[in-house]
Design an enzyme around this catalytic site. Structure first.
Site, PDB file in Angstrom:
ATOM      1  N   CYS B  69     -31.687-100.558  14.447  1.00  0.00           N
ATOM      2  CA  CYS B  69     -32.899-100.460  15.276  1.00  0.00           C
ATOM      3  C   CYS B  69     -32.553-100.179  16.732  1.00  0.00           C
ATOM      4  O   CYS B  69     -33.036 -99.237  17.326  1.00  0.00           O
ATOM      5  CB  CYS B  69     -33.682-101.755  15.178  1.00  0.00           C
ATOM      6  SG  CYS B  69     -35.005-101.915  16.396  1.00  0.00           S
ATOM      7  N   CYS B  74     -34.956 -97.172  15.805  1.00  0.00           N
ATOM      8  CA  CYS B  74     -36.220 -97.304  16.529  1.00  0.00           C
ATOM      9  C   CYS B  74     -36.148 -97.022  18.027  1.00  0.00           C
ATOM     10  O   CYS B  74     -36.953 -96.255  18.559  1.00  0.00           O
ATOM     11  CB  CYS B  74     -36.789 -98.709  16.355  1.00  0.00           C
ATOM     12  SG  CYS B  74     -36.456 -99.439  14.746  1.00  0.00           S
ATOM     13  N   LYS B  77     -34.772 -93.491  19.005  1.00  0.00           N
ATOM     14  CA  LYS B  77     -35.754 -92.546  18.452  1.00  0.00           C
ATOM     15  C   LYS B  77     -36.963 -92.440  19.352  1.00  0.00           C
ATOM     16  O   LYS B  77     -37.439 -91.372  19.703  1.00  0.00           O
ATOM     17  CB  LYS B  77     -36.176 -93.046  17.058  1.00  0.00           C
ATOM     18  CG  LYS B  77     -37.281 -92.279  16.359  1.00  0.00           C
ATOM     19  CD  LYS B  77     -38.670 -92.846  16.605  1.00  0.00           C
ATOM     20  CE  LYS B  77     -38.974 -94.181  15.993  1.00  0.00           C
ATOM     21  NZ  LYS B  77     -39.052 -94.186  14.526  1.00  0.00           N
ATOM     22  N   TYR B 209     -40.026 -90.058   7.118  1.00  0.00           N
ATOM     23  CA  TYR B 209     -40.363 -90.201   8.535  1.00  0.00           C
ATOM     24  C   TYR B 209     -39.241 -89.718   9.440  1.00  0.00           C
ATOM     25  O   TYR B 209     -39.492 -89.155  10.507  1.00  0.00           O
ATOM     26  CB  TYR B 209     -40.768 -91.646   8.851  1.00  0.00           C
ATOM     27  CG  TYR B 209     -39.632 -92.634   8.909  1.00  0.00           C
ATOM     28  CD1 TYR B 209     -39.210 -93.313   7.764  1.00  0.00           C
ATOM     29  CD2 TYR B 209     -38.993 -92.906  10.111  1.00  0.00           C
ATOM     30  CE1 TYR B 209     -38.166 -94.225   7.827  1.00  0.00           C
ATOM     31  CE2 TYR B 209     -37.950 -93.816  10.180  1.00  0.00           C
ATOM     32  CZ  TYR B 209     -37.540 -94.478   9.032  1.00  0.00           C
ATOM     33  OH  TYR B 209     -36.508 -95.377   9.080  1.00  0.00           O
ATOM     34  N   GLU B 213     -39.927 -86.953  12.228  1.00  0.00           N
ATOM     35  CA  GLU B 213     -39.808 -87.342  13.637  1.00  0.00           C
ATOM     36  C   GLU B 213     -38.831 -86.437  14.376  1.00  0.00           C
ATOM     37  O   GLU B 213     -39.112 -85.983  15.487  1.00  0.00           O
ATOM     38  CB  GLU B 213     -39.386 -88.809  13.753  1.00  0.00           C
ATOM     39  CG  GLU B 213     -40.534 -89.766  13.422  1.00  0.00           C
ATOM     40  CD  GLU B 213     -40.138 -91.232  13.396  1.00  0.00           C
ATOM     41  OE1 GLU B 213     -41.043 -92.071  13.260  1.00  0.00           O
ATOM     42  OE2 GLU B 213     -38.932 -91.547  13.506  1.00  0.00           O
ATOM     43  N   HIS B 440     -60.198-101.029  22.730  1.00  0.00           N
ATOM     44  CA  HIS B 440     -61.378-100.191  22.932  1.00  0.00           C
ATOM     45  C   HIS B 440     -61.433 -99.635  24.336  1.00  0.00           C
ATOM     46  O   HIS B 440     -61.034-100.302  25.253  1.00  0.00           O
ATOM     47  CB  HIS B 440     -62.596-101.079  22.681  1.00  0.00           C
ATOM     48  CG  HIS B 440     -63.799-100.294  22.377  1.00  0.00           C
ATOM     49  ND1 HIS B 440     -64.390-100.276  21.145  1.00  0.00           N
ATOM     50  CD2 HIS B 440     -64.540 -99.486  23.151  1.00  0.00           C
ATOM     51  CE1 HIS B 440     -65.434 -99.504  21.188  1.00  0.00           C
ATOM     52  NE2 HIS B 440     -65.547 -99.009  22.386  1.00  0.00           N
ATOM     53  N   GLU B 445     -62.857 -96.339  19.196  1.00  0.00           N
ATOM     54  CA  GLU B 445     -64.278 -96.581  18.942  1.00  0.00           C
ATOM     55  C   GLU B 445     -64.792 -95.791  17.748  1.00  0.00           C
ATOM     56  O   GLU B 445     -65.802 -96.133  17.183  1.00  0.00           O
ATOM     57  CB  GLU B 445     -65.116 -96.279  20.179  1.00  0.00           C
ATOM     58  CG  GLU B 445     -65.187 -94.823  20.564  1.00  0.00           C
ATOM     59  CD  GLU B 445     -65.914 -94.613  21.895  1.00  0.00           C
ATOM     60  OE1 GLU B 445     -65.487 -93.754  22.668  1.00  0.00           O
ATOM     61  OE2 GLU B 445     -66.886 -95.319  22.144  1.00  0.00           O
TER      62      GLU B 445
END
Lengths: 510, 467
Positions: B69, B74, B77, B209, B213, B440, B445
Site C-alpha cells: 500500500c 495505493c 498510485k 483496476y 488505473e 452534499h 444530491e
C-alpha cells in the site's frame, strides 16, 4: 448538478405599460384558455378583472374564522379545481405559483405529477434581479448556486496550477485569467437554462408564493457605488482590489472566487469571526486557511460610508478608519424576501418584520389557500430545502405530509460541509457528547508543498457512539471519518446543570 | 484477529508455564501486519515483527515496512493519478477563462522523485508507529519453523530464532507475470511506479483496476496508451453498466481499447518493444505493462513443512477469525487472498470476525469509479424478490463550461420488498469521496433526487408484482 427544467419557448410576447409580470402556461397544464389581459404584479384586484378576483378574494381573504375553518377542513382533501363541493366555485387551476425558482418549480411539477392542474408565473430574465426582472430558474440557477459554482470552479484553477508544480508540471509562462471569457461562457450556460414567456390571467384554488429573496444593502452614504452578489456574478471586468463587506457564506465564497482569480481581497466583518452560526472550530479553521491564501480579514469593523475618489477608486469608511484604493466594493450583508410590492397585506397574508411570509409547518400562510415556500419564508435559505419544501407542499395539497432535514453546505475555499449539529448545538441539545477530530495535511498537499490542511470533525452522542465498524474507501480523505476511534475530547454535562466539562485528548494515530 | 487471539489465551497445546519470546510474531510489516502488531501491543501483548529490507520494487528478498500500500500500491498510485489529472484539468481551465501557454511541460522524473520522498517518509512513520507501540522490528526474511517458532534470516545471512505463542502471516502479494514469449521485456506495477522516464507509448495487458488505473495515468500525462484485455469490457466483476461507462470514458480520453485480445509475443527492436496480439496486430511500445493479477507471497514461508494449508493459488487458508488450520498460526491481508484492499487488511488485523458485506472500494481511473454493495447482476442473481434500479446520468456542471462530453452515472440497487439500498455505485469526478459519506451537494444530491425507478427487475420464477 442536473437541471431538468425545460419549457417550450412561446413566441408571442404581450407588452403594456401596466405589465409587471408575465405569465406562461406550465407545460403540464392541459387546459386551454383564451388569452386574458395581463396579470398585474400584486394580488390586489384591479377593476378589469373584478369578477374573477372577487371570487378569489372571497375565498382567500376576508372570511370569518368559522368559514375559514370549514374550508380548511375541506381543502385538505378537496384541493382540486374541478371538485364540486356545494358552493365551491370552479377554478382555472388547482394551483397557481408565483415565482418559478427552486421551490416554485418543484411544487408545481410535483403537484402536476399528482394530477393537479398548475400554472406558474415569473418575471422576465435578467442576470441582475430587480422589481421587474428575474427569470425562470430563480436565484439558484441564474444568480446563486449555479453561476457561483461555475465561478468557484474557475477560481480553483489558480490553486491547481500551483499544486501541479509539485507534481511535475511546468508552464512556459504563468497562466493569467481573462474575466470576459469566463463571463461569456457563464452567460451562455445560463441562457441555455431560461425560457421566454407569454401573458395570461388565471384564477386558482390555491396560490403558492415562491418569489425568493434579494440582496440587502444598508442605507449608508455611497450606497450607489456598492455592488451586490447579482452584479458580482456579471461584472464587466475583474476587480483588481475588492472590499467585501460581510461574514456569511456569500461573502466568503466570493472572497475565495476573487482571490483565486488573482484579485486582492479584503473582507470586513462586524463580528470577531466569520460564519456566525457555524461550528467554532470550523470558523477558526476556515479563516486561517483563507488567510494563508492571501485574503485579508478586517474583523469588528462596521461599514459607515463608501467614498469615490477622483481617480475612480473607492474607499470604505468603517468605525475603525478608512481603507482606500478599491476597484470594487461589494456588500454581502444578507438577503431579504421579495415581498415588498406583492400587496400581500391587502389579502391578509401576514409578514414578519423582515418581510418574510409567515407560514406554519405545512408552509401555509395566514390565508388558508395561500402558501409559501423557499427564501420568501426565510426559513433555511438553501435550494435543496426549497425543493424539499416545494415537494412537501405538493404532497400536502394533493397527497400527504411533509418532513424537513437539516443540513448546510458552503463553497468557501477550502469548502466546508456541515451536517447535523455543531459542537455547541450538540452540547446544548444532548449534554454528553464525544468529539472526534482529524486535522491533517492531505496527501495531495505533501507533494504540492502548499500549506493546505483538512479538518474533519464528528460530534457523537455519547450514549449511542457507533463508528467503529465502519470501513472506508482508500485512499481518500473521507475515510478519515472511519479512523476516528478515540475521541479528541469528551464533553459531559452533569444533570445538576453544571457547566460543560471538556477534556482534551490526543487524536488517535492511523 | 488480535483480540480473538488474546481472549483465547491458552491455545490448548501448551501449559501456562511455557515461556515464549513473544506473544505474537508477525511476518510482514504491511497494512495488515503493522495494524495487528500495534493493536495487539496496545492490548498488552509482547510483539515482534519482521520485514524485508526496503526497496520500491519488491522481490523475494526485498520489500519494506509499510508494505504494498505505502511503497508500491495505493499511495504512489494516487500520487500518480493526481499528477496525471492535472493534464486534462489544465485543458478545461482554458474554457473557464484561463490563458495557459501552449508550452506546458510535464516532468515525470520530478514527480517520481517526489513520490519516492513521500513513500520514504511514510516508511519512516510506519517504523515509528511500531516502535512507539513497543513492537520489536527485525529486518530480514521470516519463515515458520514450527507451530510456535519462527526464524528470521538477516541480511548478513545470520539466522535468529524466536518462539511465539501466536504467529501471524501478513506477507502480502506480488504481481503475476503471464508466460508470454518475451515476457522479460515487460514490467509489472512495481516497475511502473519507478520508471526512469515517462513511456511515450504504452501497451497494457489486463482488465482489472491496476490496468485501468495505469491506462488513465499515462494517458493523462500525454502518452499513447493501448489497453488489451480478454473480455469484452474491462473490470470483470463490477456492475456491467458501470464497466461500459468506464470503457467509454477511457476511449473518450483517447485510450485505445483492444477487447477480447491477448498478447502472443514481445520482441525487442531498435524502435522499442514490438508487441503482437492474437488478432495479428502489431503495436510498438516503450513500455509493456502486465497487470494480469497478483499472487500471494507464501512460497518461501516453509508452510508445507509446518502443515499450514494453502489453496491452489498459494493463498493461506483461514477461517472467519483468520486462523489457519494450525491453531497458533494466523494469516491476514493479501496473503489470504480474500478482499485485497488495505482497509480490509486493517479490519482483519483488528476485529474478531470482520463483516465483508458492503465494503466500498474505488477504481482510480479518470474519472473514477466507486462501488459498495451488490452490482445489478449480483442483485439479480442473489437477492430475494424484485429489484428496483435507480439511475441518474448527466454531464456534470463543470463540463458544461469546459465542453468535455463525459457523463457521470450514479446508481442505486434497492430491494423492492425491504426498500433497502443493497448496492450503490458511481462513475464520475470525486466518486470515491462521494460514495462513502454522501457529502452534499456536488453530484451527491443526484442520489437524493432518484425518485422514479429506472427499471424494475422481477425475481426469477416469481409472479411479477405490479409497481
Amino acid at each position: 448538478m442536473a437541471t431538468s427544467l425545460s419549457t417550450p419557448k412561446l413566441s408571442t410576447t404581450l407588452s403594456s405599460s401596466t405589465l409587471q409580470t408575465l405569465l406562461y402556461r406550465h407545460k403540464f397544464s392541459t387546459q386551454n384558455h383564451s388569452p386574458f389581459i395581463i396579470f398585474p404584479q400584486s394580488l390586489s384586484s384591479s377593476s378589469r378583472y373584478s369578477s374573477s378576483f372577487n371570487l378569489s378574494k372571497k375565498a382567500l381573504g376576508f372570511l370569518s374564522d368559522h368559514r375559514r375553518n370549514a374550508i380548511l377542513k375541506s381543502r385538505r382533501f378537496a384541493t382540486r379545481a374541478d371538485s364540486t363541493n356545494g358552493a365551491e366555485p370552479r377554478y382555472d387551476y388547482d394551483l397557481f405559483t408565483i415565482g418559478a425558482g427552486s421551490g416554485g418549480v418543484r411544487a408545481s411539477r410535483f403537484a402536476s405529477n399528482f394530477g393537479a392542474s398548475v400554472a406558474v408565473c415569473e418575471l422576465p430574465f435578467a442576470t441582475i434581479s430587480s422589481d421587474t426582472t428575474g427569470g425562470v430558474g430563480g436565484t439558484c440557477v441564474l444568480r446563486g448556486c449555479v453561476p457561483k459554482k461555475l465561478l468557484v470552479y474557475a477560481s480553483k484553477y489558480s490553486h491547481e496550477f500551483e499544486e501541479s508544480l509539485g507534481f511535475g508540471w511546468s508552464y512556459g509562462s504563468e497562466p493569467t485569467h481573462d474575466w470576459s471569457t469566463l463571463m461569456a461562457n457563464k452567460n451562455a450556460e445560463l441562457q441555455r437554462l431560461t425560457v421566454d414567456v407569454d401573458g395570461k390571467l388565471y384564477t386558482a384554488k390555491n396560490i403558492l408564493v415562491s418569489v425568493g429573496g434579494r440582496p440587502f444593502i444598508p442605507e449608508i452614504p455611497g450606497r450607489e457605488y456598492v455592488i451586490d452578489s447579482d452584479a458580482a456574478l456579471d461584472l464587466p471586468s475583474k476587480p483588481t482590489k475588492i472590499a467585501i463587506v460581510g461574514g456569511g457564506y456569500i461573502a466568503l465564497e466570493f472572497a475565495g472566487i476573487f482571490n483565486g482569480l488573482q484579485s486582492e481581497v479584503h473582507v470586513f466583518i462586524r463580528q470577531k469571526k466569520v460564519l456566525r452560526g457555524f461550528d467554532e472550530e470550523v470558523r477558526d479553521f476556515v479563516a486561517e486557511q483563507m488567510s494563508l491564501k492571501g485574503i485579508e480579514f478586517h474583523p469588528e469593523e462596521s461599514p459607515q460610508a463608501v467614498i469615490k475618489s477622483s481617480d475612480g477608486s473607492f474607499s470604505l469608511k468603517t468605525n475603525k478608519g478608512t481603507t482606500e484604493g478599491f476597484s470594487h466594493v461589494m456588500f454581502a450583508t444578507g438577503r431579504k424576501p421579495n415581498t415588498k410590492n406583492l400587496g400581500l397585506e391587502t389579502v391578509g397574508v401576514k409578514l414578519d418584520k423582515n418581510g418574510a411570509i409567515e407560514v406554519d409547518e405545512y408552509s401555509r400562510t395566514s390565508v388558508p389557500s395561500i402558501w409559501a415556500v423557499g427564501d420568501v419564508t426565510d426559513r433555511m435559505n438553501l435550494t435543496p430545502v426549497a425543493l424539499m419544501e416545494g415537494g412537501a407542499l405538493a404532497k400536502t395539497l394533493f397527497a400527504n405530509e411533509p418532513t424537513k432535514p437539516d443540513f448546510r453546505y458552503l463553497f468557501s475555499q477550502p469548502p466546508i460541509g456541515q451536517v447535523g449539529l455543531s459542537e455547541e448545538q450538540a452540547i446544548a441539545a444532548y449534554g454528553d457528547i464525544n468529539v472526534f477530530t482529524a486535522n491533517f495535511r492531505p496527501l495531495k498537499a505533501t507533494l504540492s508543498g502548499l500549506p493546505d490542511k483538512v479538518f474533519m470533525k464528528l460530534v457523537v452522542c455519547a450514549k449511542t457512539d457507533q463508528f467503529d465498524a465502519t470501513i472506508g474507501v482508500h485512499p481518500t480523505s473521507a475515510e478519515e471519518f472511519v479512523t476516528m476511534r478515540t475521541p479528541t475530547r469528551k464533553i459531559r454535562n452533569s444533570p445538576s446543570g453544571g457547566k460543560a466539562d471538556s477534556q482534551a485528548k490526543a487524536a488517535a494515530g492511523v | 484477529m488480535s483480540r480473538k487471539m488474546l481472549i483465547d489465551g491458552d491455545v490448548g497445546e501448551t501449559t501456562e508455564e511455557t515461556h515464549y519470546d513473544f506473544d505474537l510474531f508477525v511476518i510482514g510489516a504491511g497494512s495488515g501486519g503493522v495494524r495487528a502488531s500495534r493493536f495487539s501491543a496496545q492490548y498488552g501483548a509482547k510483539v515482534g515483527i519482521c520485514e524485508l529490507p526496503f526497496h520500491p520494487i519488491s522481490s523475494e528478498v526485498v520489500g519494506g515496512v509499510g508494505g504494498t500500500c505505502v511503497i508500491r500500491g495505493c499511495v504512489p498510485k494516487k500520487i500518480l493519478v493526481y499528477g496525471a489529472s492535472f493534464g486534462p484539468e489544465i485543458q478545461d481551465a482554458r474554457e473557464y477563462g484561463w490563458q495557459v501557454n501552449e508550452k506546458i511541460d510535464f516532468d515525470w522524473k520530478k514527480l517520481l522523485h517526489k513520490k519516492t520522498e513521500e513513500i520514504l517518509r511514510l516508511n519512516g512513520i510506519y517504523k515509528r508507529l511500531l516502535s512507539n507501540a513497543g513492537v520489536k522490528l527485525f529486518e530480514g526474511e521470516g519463515r515458520i519453523v514450527g507451530p510456535n517458532e519462527v526464524e528470521v534470516i538477516q541480511l548478513d545471512g545470520t539466522k535468529l530464532s524466536y518462539t511465539a505463542k501466536h504467529i501471524l502471516i501478513a506477507t502480502g502479494s506480488r504481481a503475476a507475470r503471464p508466460a508470454i514469449p518475451g515476457q522479460e521485456l515487460a514490467i509489472t506495477s512495481d516497475e511502473a511506479l519507478s520508471l526512469d522516464e515517462l513511456p511515450k507509448r504504452v501497451v497494457i495487458l489486463g482488465a482489472g483496476y491496476i490496468a485501468v488505473e495505469f491506462a488513465s495515468i499515462w494517458r493523462g500525462m500525454g502518452s499513447t496508451v493501448n489497453l488489451c484485455f480478454r473480455k469484452e469490457l474491462p473490470l470483470r466483476g463490477f456492475d456491467d453498466e458501470m464497466r461500459a461507462l468506464v470503457a467509454r470514458n477511457l476511449e473518450g480520453r483517447g485510450i485505445i481499447l483492444h477487447p477480447q485480445t491477448n498478447l502472443t509475443q514481445l520482441v525487442k527492436t531498435e524502435d522499442g518493444i514490438k508487441v503482437t496480439t492474437d488478432h495479428g496486430e502489431e503495436l510498438m511500445a516503450d513500455a509493456v505493462l502486465f497487470a494480469t493479477g497478483r499472487l500471494p507471497n507464501t512460497k518461501r514461508l516453509n508452510l508445507q513443512a509446518v502443515g499450514v494449508e494453502v489453496d491452489s493459488a498459494g493463498a493461506v487458508k483461514v477461517d472467519e477469525f483468520s486462523r489457519t488450520n494450525v491453531s497458533s498460526i494466523w494469516a491476514i491481508g493479501d496473503a489470504t487472498n480474500r478482499m485485497n484492499l488495505t482497509p480490509v487488511a486493517l479490519m482483519e488485523g483488528t476485529l474478531f470476525a470482520p463483516d465483508y458485506s458492503n465494503i466500498p472500494c474505488a477504481v482510480f481511473c479518470i474519472p473514477p469509479l466507486s462501488v459498495v454493495g451488490v452490482s445489478e447482476e449480483e442483485a439479480i442473481e442473489k437477492a430475494q424478490g424484485d429489484i428496483l434500479v435507480f439511475t441518474s446520468t448527466f454531464n456534470p456542471m463543470k463540463n458544461s463550461i469546459s465542453g468535455r462530453q463525459e457523463k457521470t452515472l450514479m446508481k442505486l440497487i434497492v430491494s423492492a420488498e425491504t426498500d433497502k439500498v443493497i448496492g450503490a455505485s458511481m462513475c464520475g469526478p470525486d466518486a470515491a469521496e462521494i460514495m462513502q459519506v454522501g457529502i452534499h451537494p456536488s453530484s451527491a444530491e443526484e442520489f437524493v433526487t432518484m425518485r422514479s425507478v429506472t427499471r424494475r427487475i422481477a425475481a426469477a420464477g416469481k409472479p411479477k408484482t405490479n409497481l
